[in-house]
Design an enzyme around this catalytic site. Structure first.
Site, PDB file in Angstrom:
ATOM      1  N   HIS A   1      44.885  48.856  76.789  1.00  0.00           N
ATOM      2  CA  HIS A   1      45.863  47.901  76.259  1.00  0.00           C
ATOM      3  C   HIS A   1      46.897  47.489  77.290  1.00  0.00           C
ATOM      4  CE1 HIS A   1      44.663  49.854  72.344  1.00  0.00           C
ATOM      5  NE2 HIS A   1      44.446  48.585  72.114  1.00  0.00           N
TER       6      HIS A   1
ATOM      7  N   HIS B   1      45.900  52.832  74.288  1.00  0.00           N
ATOM      8  CA  HIS B   1      45.345  53.437  75.508  1.00  0.00           C
ATOM      9  C   HIS B   1      45.441  52.528  76.728  1.00  0.00           C
ATOM     10  CE1 HIS B   1      41.832  50.927  74.942  1.00  0.00           C
ATOM     11  NE2 HIS B   1      41.699  51.392  73.702  1.00  0.00           N
TER      12      HIS B   1
ATOM     13  N   LYS C   1      45.067  53.586  65.703  1.00  0.00           N
ATOM     14  CA  LYS C   1      44.154  53.800  66.829  1.00  0.00           C
ATOM     15  C   LYS C   1      45.007  54.094  68.065  1.00  0.00           C
ATOM     16  CE  LYS C   1      39.947  52.461  65.275  1.00  0.00           C
ATOM     17  NZ  LYS C   1      39.541  51.059  65.285  1.00  0.00           N
TER      18      LYS C   1
END
Ligand code: ARG
Length: 565
Positions: A133, A130, A127
Site C-alpha cells: 500500500h 502492508h 486487512k
C-alpha cells in the site's frame, strides 16, 4: 522570473518573418551539455520553407541577430542556433525570485482554485496495511500536495474498501469464533485470522457460505446487529491505519469509501437501466463492453448484491455532483487498469461528458524476494514495521554520529520516514520493484537522508554566517559550480510542472537530488564563510536559495526537512 526560453522565441521571431511563435517555442531544445548553450534552435523546419541547407540558415540567423541583454553569446553550430544565457541576469532573476517568494517560488497558479480530487491509499478494512500500500499512499499524497501548490483546491479522498461480501464472512466468523477483547488488542491480525479460518472452513462446509451471504444481505438491509459489528470492525481497522498515516504525516479530506455508496446504488442501476446499458446474463446484470474490446462489467449479482465497480460508478457521479471536479484522479495499482478502463467507459456511455476527466494513475507492483505479497499465505510486510525499523536505524545512526542533537526522536522520525518516502518516489511510478530490507534501510548515495542532510548543512551555514536577505552583487557569483547550481534552481519550477503534467512525482525527487549534489560541490569548492564580506553575502544568498528550494521540493513529496541532523 525571466523566461529565457521566451526571450529566445522573441529573438527568432524578430529575424524570421511570418513564423509562428508557439511553434518556435516547441521547437527549442535543451542541449545535452552547457558547452552548447542553454537553449538550441534547430533549423531543419526552416530549411524546407527557405529551400536552403539548415546550417546555412543557422549561420544567416546568427549574423542577423543583434546582441541581447539576456544572452551573453548566440552562435551557430551546424544546423543549430545556440543561446548562452547571461549568467549575471540568470543569477539575479533566480535569487531575487526565491528571496521574494520563498518556498512558493515555483508555485505557478494553473489551478485557479478549481477542485481536483486525488483519491489514494484506499486500503481494505480488516486487512493488513502492508508494504504493497505504500505506493498509492505516498504517490497520491505527493500528487495532492503538488496540485495544491499549483493553485488547485485538491481534495484527498481515501476510498476505503469497507463494503462487500467479505464483510458477510467476517460477521459470520465473528459470531462463531470471535472475541471482542482479543480483537481489540490486535485488531487486524485477529480479524485476519478469523477471515482465513472462515475461508478454510467454508471450503469443507458449503453452509458457511450461505451464512456469509445471509449476513451481508442483513448488512445491506441495515440489520442493527450486522451494522454495529461492521461499524466496530471499521473503527478498529481505521485506528490502526491512522497510526501509519500519522507517522507519514498524511491527512485525508474524506474517508468516503465503498460503504458510503451503499445507499446510492439503486440510482445507478436505474439509470443504467433507463439508458439501455444493462443486459441480463445468467440472472445477473452486466454492461456489455465487447464493442470496446473489454470483458463485460458485472453490475449486480443474481442475488441482488452490487459490486466493486457499481460502487465506483456511484462514487464518480457523486464526486462530480458534490465537488464539481476539474479532474478526478485515482492512484491505484496497474493491476486494476482494466477496472478503470471499464469504469470510465461506462460513465462515458451513460452520457457524462466529464467521463474523461476521470484519470487512473497506475503504478507498478511491489513484490517480496520470496514471491508476491500474499495475505493468505502469510507473506506480508506491514508498512508500520517498515517505518518503525527505519526510524530505529536512524536513531542508532544519530546516537553514533551526533549524540548531542536536540529533538533526537523527532529527527529520527523525520529522517527515517523521509528515507522510505524518498526511495519510493525516486523511480518512475510504473516500475515494479522487489522490496528489500537492506536497500530500504541504506542511507548511502541518492537518498532522502542525503538530500535532507544537504538542507541541514545549508541551514547551519546560514546560521553561522548570520545571513539576512538583502541587496547583493550578483556578478560575484560566477564560478562554474555556482552557475551549475543556479541553473538547477532556475529549472526547478519546470520540474514541478512536469511532475504535475505527467502525474509523476519522481521529476521532483530527481531534481532536488541534483540540486543537493550541485550544492555540495559548490560548498566543497567555494569558500563561503571565510570569503570577503560581499562575496560571502552573495554566496550565502545562493545557499539560502538552495536550502529554500530543497525544502520546497521535499515538502511537495511529503518529506520533512529538519534544520539540524
Ligand atoms: N480498496 C481497493 C484495493 O485495496 C482499492 C480501491 C481503489 N479505488 C477505487 N476507487 N476503486 O484494492
Amino acid at each position: 522570473m525571466i523566461d529565457f526560453r521566451k526571450e529566445v522565441v522573441d529573438l527568432i521571431c524578430s529575424v524570421v518573418a511570418d513564423i509562428d511563435a508557439q511553434e518556435v517555442y516547441r521547437l527549442i531544445e535543451i542541449p545535452p551539455s552547457y558547452d552548447l548553450g542553454d537553449y538550441a534552435f534547430p533549423c531543419f523546419k526552416l530549411a524546407k520553407i527557405f529551400r536552403k541547407a539548415p546550417n546555412l540558415i543557422a549561420e544567416e540567423l546568427a549574423s542577423k541577430m543583434g546582441s541581447s541583454e539576456y544572452f551573453e553569446k548566440i552562435e551557430n553550430k551546424g544546423p543549430y542556433l545556440n543561446f548562452f544565457i547571461d549568467k549575471v541576469k540568470l543569477t539575479e532573476t533566480v535569487l531575487r525570485e526565491i528571496a521574494e517568494k520563498k518556498d512558493k517560488f515555483a508555485a505557478k497558479d494553473i489551478g485557479g482554485g478549481r477542485n481536483i480530487i486525488v483519491e489514494f491509499s484506499s486500503p481494505n478494512i480488516a486487512k493488513p496495511f502492508h508494504i504493497g500500500h505504500i505506493r498509492t499512499t505516498v504517490i497520491g499524497n505527493a500528487l495532492y500536495k503538488i496540485c495544491n501548490y499549483l493553485g488547485f483546491n485538491a481534495i484527498a479522498i481515501n476510498h476505503l474498501g469497507d463494503y462487500g461480501t467479505q464483510f458477510g464472512m467476517l460477521i459470520a466468523a465473528f459470531k462463531k469464533w470471535g472475541d471482542k477483547e482479543t480483537i481489540e488488542k490486535d485488531p487486524i491480525n485477529e480479524l485476519l485470522k478469523l477471515y482465513v479460518k472462515f475461508n478454510a472452513e467454508a471450503e469443507k462446509d458449503e453452509a458457511l457460505k450461505d451464512e456469509a451471504r445471509y449476513w451481508f444481505k442483513e448488512l445491506e438491509n441495515k440489520n442493527q446487529e450486522a451494522v454495529q459489528l461492521w461499524q466496530w470492525i471499521r473503527d478498529v481497522s481505521l485506528m490502526e491505519f491512522n497510526r501509519v498515516y500519522d507517522l507519514l504525516g498524511i491527512k485525508f479530506d474524506s474517508y468516503a469509501g465503498e460503504s458510503f455508496y451503499s445507499d446510492k446504488m439503486n440510482r445507478v442501476i436505474e439509470e443504467l437501466e433507463a439508458k439501455g446499458l444493462l443486459k441480463e446474463s445468467e440472472g445477473a446484470r452486466i454492461v456489455d463492453l465487447e464493442e470496446y474490446d473489454m470483458p463485460p462489467a458485472l453490475i449486480q449479482k443474481s442475488d441482488g448484491s452490487t459490486l466493486y465497480i457499481t460502487r465506483d460508478i456511484a462514487a464518480a457521479i457523486y464526486r462530480k455532483e458534490h465537488y464539481d471536479f476539474y479532474k478526478n484522479i485515482y492512484v491505484v495499482a496497474s493491476q486494476q487498469n482494466l477496472h478503470f478502463k471499464q469504469l470510465i467507459k461506462i460513465v462515458e456511455l451513460m452520457g457524462y461528458d466529464w467521463a474523461n476527466d476521470c484519470i487512473h494513475v497506475p503504478f507498478g507492483m511491489v513484490s517480496l524476494e520470496d514471491g508476491t505479497l500474499s495475505t493468505r499465505k502469510g507473506r506480508v510486510v506491514f508498512l508500520e514495521d517498515v517505518l518503525k525499523k527505519a526510524i530505529d536505524s536512524t536513531r542508532k545512526i544519530i546516537e553514533e554520529k551526533n549524540p548531542n542533537l536536540e529533538n533526537k526522536e523527532e529527527v529520527a522520525k523525520q529522517v527515517g520516514v523521509g528515507a522510505i518516502l524518498f526511495q519510493e518516489l525516486f523511480n518512475s511510478r510504473i516500475k515494479d520493484y522487489v522490496f528489500n530490507w537492506e536497500r530500504t534501510l541504506s542511507f548511502e548515495g541518492e537518498t532522502g537522508p542525503y538530500v535532507q542532510y544537504s538542507h541541514a548543512r545549508a541551514n547551519s551555514l546560514l546560521e553561522k554566517g548570520n545571513f539576512q536577505l538583502g541587496e547583493i552583487n550578483y556578478s560575484l557569483i560566477n564560478a562554474e559550480e555556482e552557475i551549475d547550481l543556479v541553473r538547477l534552481l532556475y529549472n526547478f519550477p519546470q520540474a514541478v510542472l512536469d511532475a504535475y503534467e505527467k502525474l509523476e512525482p519522481s521529476f521532483i525527487t530527481r531534481h532536488i537530488t541534483e540540486i543537493a549534489k550541485a550544492f555540495n560541490k559548490f560548498y566543497n569548492s567555494c569558500p563561503i564563510l571565510s570569503a570577503d564580506e560581499d562575496l560571502k553575502r552573495a554566496r550565502l544568498s545562493l545557499v539560502y536559495a538552495a536550502k529554500t528550494t530543497i525544502k520546497a521540493g521535499l515538502g511537495l513529496l511529503g518529506i520533512e526537512a529538519p534544520d539540524k541532523m
